[in-house]
Design a protein around this motif. Structure first.
Motif, PDB file in Angstrom:
ATOM      1  N   GLU A 192      61.065  55.910   7.287  1.00 17.40           N
ATOM      2  CA  GLU A 192      60.853  55.310   8.598  1.00 17.40           C
ATOM      3  C   GLU A 192      59.358  55.207   8.908  1.00 17.40           C
ATOM      4  OE1 GLU A 192      63.078  57.729  11.323  1.00 17.40           O
ATOM      5  OE2 GLU A 192      64.996  56.849  10.743  1.00 17.40           O
ATOM      6  N   ALA A 193      58.614  56.265   8.583  1.00 19.72           N
ATOM      7  CA  ALA A 193      57.171  56.248   8.826  1.00 19.72           C
ATOM      8  C   ALA A 193      56.500  55.174   7.988  1.00 19.72           C
ATOM      9  CB  ALA A 193      56.581  57.614   8.516  1.00 19.72           C
ATOM     10  N   GLN A 194      56.952  55.018   6.732  1.00 23.69           N
ATOM     11  CA  GLN A 194      56.383  53.985   5.867  1.00 23.69           C
ATOM     12  C   GLN A 194      56.704  52.585   6.409  1.00 23.69           C
ATOM     13  OE1 GLN A 194      57.939  54.968   1.998  1.00 23.69           O
ATOM     14  NE2 GLN A 194      56.171  56.250   1.480  1.00 23.69           N
ATOM     15  N   GLN A 195      57.942  52.414   6.890  1.00 18.58           N
ATOM     16  CA  GLN A 195      58.322  51.127   7.454  1.00 18.58           C
ATOM     17  C   GLN A 195      57.498  50.827   8.703  1.00 18.58           C
ATOM     18  OE1 GLN A 195      62.536  51.333   8.108  1.00 18.58           O
ATOM     19  NE2 GLN A 195      63.053  50.872   5.961  1.00 18.58           N
ATOM     20  N   GLN A 214      53.131  47.964  11.300  1.00 22.78           N
ATOM     21  CA  GLN A 214      51.844  47.968  11.998  1.00 22.78           C
ATOM     22  C   GLN A 214      50.781  47.244  11.171  1.00 22.78           C
ATOM     23  OE1 GLN A 214      50.942  52.043  12.877  1.00 22.78           O
ATOM     24  NE2 GLN A 214      52.294  52.121  14.670  1.00 22.78           N
ATOM     25  N   ARG A 215      50.805  47.464   9.867  1.00 20.46           N
ATOM     26  CA  ARG A 215      49.860  46.793   8.985  1.00 20.46           C
ATOM     27  C   ARG A 215      50.051  45.276   9.046  1.00 20.46           C
ATOM     28  NH1 ARG A 215      50.924  48.464   3.424  1.00 20.46           N
ATOM     29  NH2 ARG A 215      51.275  50.458   4.394  1.00 20.46           N
ATOM     30  N   GLU A 216      51.316  44.858   9.015  1.00 22.22           N
ATOM     31  CA  GLU A 216      51.602  43.424   9.100  1.00 22.22           C
ATOM     32  C   GLU A 216      51.166  42.860  10.453  1.00 22.22           C
ATOM     33  OE1 GLU A 216      55.746  43.092   8.208  1.00 22.22           O
ATOM     34  OE2 GLU A 216      55.462  43.496   6.073  1.00 22.22           O
ATOM     35  N   GLN A 217      51.421  43.639  11.529  1.00 17.81           N
ATOM     36  CA  GLN A 217      51.009  43.203  12.864  1.00 17.81           C
ATOM     37  C   GLN A 217      49.491  43.063  12.939  1.00 17.81           C
ATOM     38  OE1 GLN A 217      52.857  42.253  15.409  1.00 17.81           O
ATOM     39  NE2 GLN A 217      51.114  41.959  16.772  1.00 17.81           N
ATOM     40  N   VAL A 218      48.799  44.062  12.401  1.00 16.47           N
ATOM     41  CA  VAL A 218      47.337  44.010  12.400  1.00 16.47           C
ATOM     42  C   VAL A 218      46.859  42.832  11.563  1.00 16.47           C
ATOM     43  CG1 VAL A 218      45.268  45.237  11.607  1.00 16.47           C
ATOM     44  CG2 VAL A 218      47.028  46.450  12.900  1.00 16.47           C
ATOM     45  N   GLN A 219      47.534  42.621  10.408  1.00 16.45           N
ATOM     46  CA  GLN A 219      47.156  41.503   9.546  1.00 16.45           C
ATOM     47  C   GLN A 219      47.363  40.179  10.273  1.00 16.45           C
ATOM     48  OE1 GLN A 219      45.721  41.866   6.468  1.00 16.45           O
ATOM     49  NE2 GLN A 219      45.380  39.679   6.553  1.00 16.45           N
TER      50      GLN A 219
END
Length: 163
Positions: free
Chosen positions: A115-118, A123-128
């Motif tokens: 869950e933390a990885q997802q 978040q990484r995708e959102q930031v990207q």
């Protein structure tokens, strides 16, 4: 000392010569036998039978206590074996519960990690996406500024050629 023994032997020999010696076989022998038997019967009745009875009772008491103790010992050994078996069963159950708890904890940890990885991936995708949007906005603004500068340069070149 030898003199005193010698004197006793001489006196015994003189008494034997007079009659009534050491082993006189007149009526005193049967009387002494009767006295001995009577004494044996009295001692038996007064001392030996009660003493024998007490000894027999004590022997019976000891024998009964020994049998009782052996039964208790056998029962204690049986209980000890039973408790050891129950202890072994309990240990196996506890080990099983511990193994299940560890497995459950590992599953929960793996689930939490996933869950933390997802979440981190989201978040990484959102930031990207935000960076891409900002990049596009910056590129758009930059393109507009380039176009404005290009026109200004073109206007200045054309006005300097025309003048």
């Amino acid at each position: 000392m030898i003199d005193s023994i010698w004197l006793l032997a001489v006196e015994a020999a003189e008494a034997a010569e007079e009659g009534g010696g050491l082993f006189d076989l007149d009526a005193t022998l049967p009387l002494m036998a009767v006295q001995f038997i009577l004494l044996a019967v009295i001692l038996n009745a007064i001392f030996y039978k009660p003493l024998g009875k007490a000894i027999d009772e004590r022997d019976s008491y000891v024998r009964n206590n020994k049998v009782d103790a052996q039964e208790r010992l056998a029962k204690a050994e049986q209980l000890a074996k039973q408790y050891e078996q129950e202890l072994a069963d309990s240990r196996r159950k506890v080990q099983s519960v511990i193994a299940d708890a560890q497995e459950s904890a590992q599953k929960m940890a793996a689930k939490t990690i996933a869950e933390a990885q997802q979440e981190a991936q989201a978040q990484r995708e959102q930031v990207q996406r935000e960076l891409d949007e900002q990049k596009q906005a910056a590129l758009g603004t930059l393109q507009q500024q380039v176009d404005d500068l290009s026109r200004q340069i073109l206007d200045k070149l054309l006005s300097s050629i025309a003048a």
